[in-house]
Write an enzyme that holds these catalytic residues in place. Structure first.
Site, PDB file in Angstrom:
ATOM      1  N   ASP A   8       3.556  42.335  21.423  1.00 22.57           N
ATOM      2  CA  ASP A   8       3.404  43.493  22.302  1.00 22.57           C
ATOM      3  C   ASP A   8       4.763  44.191  22.435  1.00 22.57           C
ATOM      4  OD1 ASP A   8       4.863  41.980  24.121  1.00 22.57           O
ATOM      5  OD2 ASP A   8       3.335  41.987  25.696  1.00 22.57           O
ATOM      6  N   CYS A  65       5.129  37.768  22.924  1.00 20.85           N
ATOM      7  CA  CYS A  65       5.033  38.692  24.061  1.00 20.85           C
ATOM      8  C   CYS A  65       6.165  38.314  25.013  1.00 20.85           C
ATOM      9  CB  CYS A  65       3.641  38.648  24.706  1.00 20.85           C
ATOM     10  SG  CYS A  65       3.174  37.088  25.481  1.00 20.85           S
ATOM     11  N   THR A  67       6.241  36.121  27.604  1.00 24.50           N
ATOM     12  CA  THR A  67       6.317  34.666  27.776  1.00 24.50           C
ATOM     13  C   THR A  67       5.799  33.889  26.578  1.00 24.50           C
ATOM     14  OG1 THR A  67       4.104  34.652  28.715  1.00 24.50           O
ATOM     15  CG2 THR A  67       5.951  34.833  30.284  1.00 24.50           C
ATOM     16  N   VAL A  69       2.725  33.376  26.365  1.00 23.81           N
ATOM     17  CA  VAL A  69       1.476  32.784  26.870  1.00 23.81           C
ATOM     18  C   VAL A  69       0.280  33.693  26.597  1.00 23.81           C
ATOM     19  CG1 VAL A  69       0.247  32.014  28.941  1.00 23.81           C
ATOM     20  CG2 VAL A  69       2.632  31.378  28.610  1.00 23.81           C
ATOM     21  N   HIS A  98       1.282  17.087  14.617  1.00 27.36           N
ATOM     22  CA  HIS A  98       0.164  16.409  15.289  1.00 27.36           C
ATOM     23  C   HIS A  98      -1.042  17.320  15.533  1.00 27.36           C
ATOM     24  CE1 HIS A  98       2.789  12.955  17.149  1.00 27.36           C
ATOM     25  NE2 HIS A  98       2.969  13.106  15.848  1.00 27.36           N
ATOM     26  N   HIS A 133      -4.233  11.975  13.628  1.00 30.01           N
ATOM     27  CA  HIS A 133      -4.147  13.326  14.204  1.00 30.01           C
ATOM     28  C   HIS A 133      -5.233  14.224  13.628  1.00 30.01           C
ATOM     29  CE1 HIS A 133      -0.481  12.008  16.006  1.00 30.01           C
ATOM     30  NE2 HIS A 133       0.057  11.733  14.829  1.00 30.01           N
TER      31      HIS A 133
HETATM   32  C1  RB5 Z   1       3.876  42.336  29.639  1.00 27.22           C
HETATM   33  O1  RB5 Z   1       4.443  42.845  30.817  1.00 27.22           O
HETATM   34  C2  RB5 Z   1       3.723  40.824  29.748  1.00 27.22           C
HETATM   35  O2  RB5 Z   1       2.740  40.521  30.685  1.00 27.22           O
HETATM   36  C3  RB5 Z   1       3.401  40.223  28.395  1.00 27.22           C
HETATM   37  O3  RB5 Z   1       4.415  40.524  27.493  1.00 27.22           O
HETATM   38  C4  RB5 Z   1       3.254  38.721  28.341  1.00 27.22           C
HETATM   39  O4  RB5 Z   1       4.333  38.068  28.913  1.00 27.22           O
HETATM   40  C5  RB5 Z   1       1.961  38.189  28.800  1.00 27.22           C
HETATM   41  O5  RB5 Z   1       1.687  36.975  28.760  1.00 27.22           O
END
Ligand code: RB5
Length: 149
Positions: A8, A65, A67, A69, A98, A133
């Site tokens: 992103d 992105c 994080t 996540v 694994h 695994h």
């Molecule tokens: C964008 O602001 C942020 O939410 C995205 O880059 C990411 O960290 C989402 O998990």
């Protein structure tokens, strides 16, 4: 070896460092974007990378992105994708050995460029060990199959 990469607008900052690693290793890249820092939505890029890996158009995927996540969750929603969000090399290595991870997720707000390069290098160097695994990864696939019924 062909790798799909997607990010992103926040992950966009970290991508050039990872592309350097891939270039040094002569790995072919499919870059699904985004290609600038204009605000966008991470699920779209995670899904694109996931689809390329699930269809074998790419061998592996990398998603970035803020994080790691959100975009990792998006990729993992695609059947056959095992995306792992990593902020240190040990988890990255073990996720290949694994868990047979096929998508590496990282956060540009979490890891610096040099650490991210090290994480990617460890992930690429590691190989799935199979054996016990393999059975566990097969159990993961069975969860997906049950969800589809
Ligand atoms: C964008 O602001 C942020 O939410 C995205 O880059 C990411 O960290 C989402 O998990």
């Amino acid at each position: 070896m062909k790798i799909a990469i997607g990010n992103d607008h926040i992950g966009f900052e970290l991508k050039p460092a990872l592309l350097e690693v891939l270039k040094e290793r002569n790995i072919e890249v499919i870059d699904v974007g985004t290609t600038n820092s204009s605000r966008t939505d991470y699920p779209n890029y995670g899904e694109k990378v996931g689809n390329l890996v699930a269809s074998s158009e790419a061998d592996l995927g990398i998603v970035i992105c803020g994080t790691g996540v959100g975009i990792g969750l998006a990729a993992t929603k695609v059947n056959g994708i095992r995306a792992c969000t990593c902020s240190e090399p040990y988890t990255a290595q073990l996720s290949r050995q694994h868990n047979n991870s096929n998508v590496l997720a990282m956060g540009s707000r979490v890891v610096g460029k040099e650490l991210a390069k090290m994480i990617l290098t460890c992930w690429l160097d590691a190989e799935f060990e199979g054996g016990r695994h393999g059975g566990r990864v097969e159990l993961l696939s069975e969860i997906e199959k049950r969800q589809c019924q």
